[in-house]
Design a protein around this motif. Structure first.
Motif, short mmCIF file in Angstrom:
data_model
loop_
_atom_site.label_atom_id
_atom_site.label_comp_id
_atom_site.label_asym_id
_atom_site.label_seq_id
_atom_site.Cartn_x
_atom_site.Cartn_y
_atom_site.Cartn_z
N GLN A 297 -25.12 16.67 11.37
CA GLN A 297 -24.72 15.25 11.45
C GLN A 297 -23.25 14.99 11.08
OE1 GLN A 297 -26.61 12.58 8.58
NE2 GLN A 297 -27.40 14.33 7.47
N HIS A 298 -22.75 15.66 10.03
CA HIS A 298 -21.37 15.37 9.59
C HIS A 298 -20.34 16.00 10.53
CE1 HIS A 298 -23.26 13.62 6.18
NE2 HIS A 298 -23.81 14.76 5.82
N VAL A 299 -20.69 17.20 11.04
CA VAL A 299 -19.80 17.84 12.02
C VAL A 299 -19.73 16.97 13.27
CG1 VAL A 299 -19.44 19.90 13.42
CG2 VAL A 299 -20.44 20.12 11.14
N ALA A 300 -20.91 16.54 13.73
CA ALA A 300 -20.99 15.73 14.96
C ALA A 300 -20.20 14.43 14.78
CB ALA A 300 -22.44 15.44 15.30
N ARG A 301 -20.31 13.82 13.60
CA ARG A 301 -19.59 12.57 13.38
C ARG A 301 -18.07 12.81 13.47
NH1 ARG A 301 -20.12 10.90 8.08
NH2 ARG A 301 -22.31 10.41 8.38
N GLY A 302 -17.62 13.91 12.83
CA GLY A 302 -16.20 14.26 12.88
C GLY A 302 -15.72 14.42 14.32
N ILE A 303 -16.50 15.14 15.12
CA ILE A 303 -16.09 15.36 16.52
C ILE A 303 -16.08 14.04 17.28
CG2 ILE A 303 -16.77 16.47 18.70
CD1 ILE A 303 -17.81 18.83 17.02
N ARG A 304 -17.12 13.24 17.09
CA ARG A 304 -17.21 11.96 17.82
C ARG A 304 -16.08 11.02 17.44
NH1 ARG A 304 -23.14 12.38 17.58
NH2 ARG A 304 -23.73 12.91 19.71
N GLU A 305 -15.73 11.03 16.15
CA GLU A 305 -14.71 10.08 15.69
C GLU A 305 -13.29 10.65 15.74
OE1 GLU A 305 -16.12 8.84 11.85
OE2 GLU A 305 -17.78 7.69 12.73
N GLY A 306 -13.17 11.88 16.22
CA GLY A 306 -11.84 12.49 16.33
C GLY A 306 -11.29 12.95 14.98
N ASP A 307 -12.16 13.03 13.97
CA ASP A 307 -11.71 13.52 12.66
C ASP A 307 -12.03 15.02 12.60
OD1 ASP A 307 -11.16 14.09 10.06
OD2 ASP A 307 -12.28 12.40 9.20
N TYR A 308 -11.17 15.82 13.24
CA TYR A 308 -11.47 17.23 13.42
C TYR A 308 -11.36 18.03 12.13
CZ TYR A 308 -11.22 15.82 18.26
OH TYR A 308 -11.44 15.17 19.44
N ASP A 309 -10.55 17.52 11.17
CA ASP A 309 -10.47 18.22 9.88
C ASP A 309 -11.81 18.14 9.18
OD1 ASP A 309 -7.92 18.87 10.31
OD2 ASP A 309 -7.06 17.19 9.17
N ALA A 310 -12.38 16.92 9.19
CA ALA A 310 -13.70 16.75 8.57
C ALA A 310 -14.73 17.61 9.29
CB ALA A 310 -14.12 15.27 8.62
N ALA A 311 -14.67 17.62 10.64
CA ALA A 311 -15.63 18.42 11.42
C ALA A 311 -15.52 19.89 11.03
CB ALA A 311 -15.38 18.24 12.92
N SER A 312 -14.30 20.38 10.92
CA SER A 312 -14.18 21.81 10.64
C SER A 312 -14.55 22.14 9.19
CB SER A 312 -12.82 22.33 11.09
OG SER A 312 -11.99 22.59 10.02
N ARG A 313 -14.27 21.20 8.26
CA ARG A 313 -14.70 21.40 6.87
C ARG A 313 -16.22 21.48 6.78
NH1 ARG A 313 -11.33 17.46 5.29
NH2 ARG A 313 -13.01 15.92 5.19
N GLU A 314 -16.89 20.54 7.46
CA GLU A 314 -18.36 20.50 7.43
C GLU A 314 -18.96 21.73 8.11
OE1 GLU A 314 -20.18 18.46 5.73
OE2 GLU A 314 -18.56 17.13 5.10
N LYS A 315 -18.31 22.17 9.18
CA LYS A 315 -18.79 23.35 9.90
C LYS A 315 -18.69 24.58 9.00
CE LYS A 315 -17.85 25.65 14.30
NZ LYS A 315 -16.79 26.62 14.03
N SER A 316 -17.56 24.68 8.27
CA SER A 316 -17.39 25.82 7.37
C SER A 316 -18.48 25.82 6.30
CB SER A 316 -16.03 25.79 6.69
OG SER A 316 -15.04 25.87 7.65
N LYS A 317 -18.83 24.62 5.81
CA LYS A 317 -19.89 24.55 4.78
C LYS A 317 -21.18 25.17 5.31
CE LYS A 317 -19.00 20.22 2.37
NZ LYS A 317 -19.41 18.83 2.39
N ILE A 318 -21.54 24.79 6.54
CA ILE A 318 -22.79 25.30 7.13
C ILE A 318 -22.69 26.81 7.31
CG2 ILE A 318 -24.23 25.25 9.23
CD1 ILE A 318 -23.50 22.28 9.50
N GLU A 319 -21.54 27.27 7.80
CA GLU A 319 -21.39 28.71 8.05
C GLU A 319 -21.42 29.51 6.75
OE1 GLU A 319 -18.97 28.20 12.25
OE2 GLU A 319 -17.83 28.51 10.38
N ASN A 320 -20.78 28.96 5.71
CA ASN A 320 -20.79 29.68 4.43
C ASN A 320 -22.19 29.74 3.85
OD1 ASN A 320 -18.10 30.11 4.57
ND2 ASN A 320 -17.54 28.29 3.38
N GLU A 321 -22.90 28.63 3.97
CA GLU A 321 -24.28 28.59 3.47
C GLU A 321 -25.14 29.63 4.19
OE1 GLU A 321 -28.33 27.30 2.82
OE2 GLU A 321 -27.37 27.28 4.79
N GLN A 322 -24.89 29.76 5.49
CA GLN A 322 -25.62 30.75 6.29
C GLN A 322 -25.29 32.17 5.85
OE1 GLN A 322 -27.89 30.64 9.10
NE2 GLN A 322 -28.21 28.69 8.07
#
Ligand code: HCR
Length: 384
Positions: A297-322
């Protein structure tokens, strides 16, 4: 013009991305792409494209003969292609790079019962992260229909396009009124991603795919782009042959994103110019953490709203958790357990049906749905 679909600030990162795919073959999902080409939707949502015309799916069960069932399956299959391969262009402006699902990611949905067509349920699970493999099960229990399949891709680069070989297959099982089942093996077409140079990718289908019924009826579907059969993009020709014969009993031709016709009668065969029905998904609050829309949800919101820094931060969180999960599993000597599917190295139904039309390869692995029809609505309550 070259690069005209690319925002000026991203032109050089698009050029770098194109260079990296030109010298790369394998799993595209692992390459970093510029933000304008990112989609906020995970690949686990894609199996829903199989059922966005639930009336046509249900109609398979109402056909009375083996031949008519094969025609109904072909009609439904062709009618799914527009959603499968052009809907991102319609919704997002061009084909985009979907979110790369995590292992165990889930997507559930349904299409409601309207006018006695029965409810259709969808269960999707990401059964491998690297390479990405998505398994799905779609059923309409009241009509006795179940589609089970898995999807992976092998990509290469040729003549300025990405060539995607689809790995996997789908099996549609139809309960017959007198008892027993008829099964259909559905193979998947090859894709070409064109328009890369312009920064506005779109899909064209190529080569041939098949639908082999256990009754012996076979549909052979040939795909061509601009400049072939009709000179139009997204063209196809389909031929239906009876058991043990190569003489066509039916022939169809047209464009899969609009209409096609029956070449003997001139009547319309498929028409997807009318609206499709998107899958119904439960509210976010009720979702398990691994359900796609909640997880991303947070990555998707970042992409939809053009806030790519937030999207990539949130994506890294998911990847690190994995990554941490995988390390923990390794330390504990445990491995990830699939929730709804069981992997089997060779699919006996595939083998039996592929033999009938000399399908290649002669055998494929598969992911078998562990529950039965009637359990699908309740499998939403998955363990934590
Ligand atoms: C190739 C693709 C991921 C896989 C997508 C599949 C094959 C998934 C199964 C569906 O049933 C049908 C389907 C439709 C999509 O067209 C196809 C995607 C198109 C692009 C995406 C690549 C991994 C991303 C490439 C990045 C490009 C756009 C620059």
């Amino acid at each position: 013009l070259p690069g005209e679909g690319v925002p000026s600030a991203q032109k050089s990162s698009w050029a770098t991305f194109l260079k990296s795919i030109a010298s790369f073959s394998g799993d595209l999902s692992s390459l970093t792409a510029p933000p304008f080409i990112l989609s906020p939707i995970s690949l686990t949502e894609f199996p829903a494209y199989w059922c966005e015309r639930p009336d046509l799916f249900a109609a398979i069960a109402d056909a009375k003969t083996e031949k008519d069932r094969s025609i109904a399956v072909l009609k439904w299959f062709i009618s799914t292609l527009k959603g499968q391969y052009t809907s991102r262009n319609e919704k997002l402006g061009s084909e985009k790079k979907p979110l790369n699902p995590v292992l165990g990611e889930l997507f559930y949905g349904h299409w409601p019962d309207v006018n006695g067509r029965g409810q259709t349920n969808l269960v999707v699970e990401q059964v491998s992260h690297h390479p990405p493999i998505t398994a799905y099960y779609i059923c309409n229990p009241s009509k006795g229909l179940a589609l089970q399949g898995h999807s992976a891709q092998k990509t290469s680069f040729s003549g300025g396009s990405i060539i995607v070989k689809q790995i996997g297959h789908a099996i549609l099982a139809v309960d017959l009124p007198g008892g027993g089942k008829e099964e259909f093996l559905i193979t998947l077409p090859r894709l070409r991603i064109d328009g890369l140079w312009y920064g506005s990718p779109y899909i064209e289908l190529a080569e041939t795919s098949y639908i082999q019924s256990s009754s012996g009826w076979l549909s052979t579907i040939e795909y061509k782009g601009k400049g072939y059969f009709s000179g139009r993009s997204h063209s196809f020709k389909a031929v239906l042959t009876p058991p043990g014969s190569s003489t066509a009993a039916k022939k169809y031709e047209g464009v899969w994103h609009e209409t096609s016709k029956d070449l003997d009668t001139g009547e319309t065969f498929t028409d997807v110019t009318t609206p499709k029905e998107e899958v119904t998904v439960g509210p976010l609050e009720n979702m398990h953490d691994f359900e796609s829309r909640k997880l991303w949800q947070h990555v998707a919101r970042g992409i939809r709203e053009g806030d790519y820094d937030a999207a990539s931060r949130e994506k890294s969180k998911i990847e690190n958790e994995q990554r941490q999960r995988r390390r923990d599993e390794q330390a504990a000597g445990a491995s990830w357990q699939l929730l709804h599917f069981e992997h089997i190295p060779s699919d006996p139904v595939y083998e039996r049906l592929a033999k009938k039309f000399n399908g290649n390869p002669p055998t494929e692995d598969t992911y078998v749905f562990k529950h039965n029809h009637s359990q699908t609505p309740s499998v939403r309550s998955v363990p934590a």
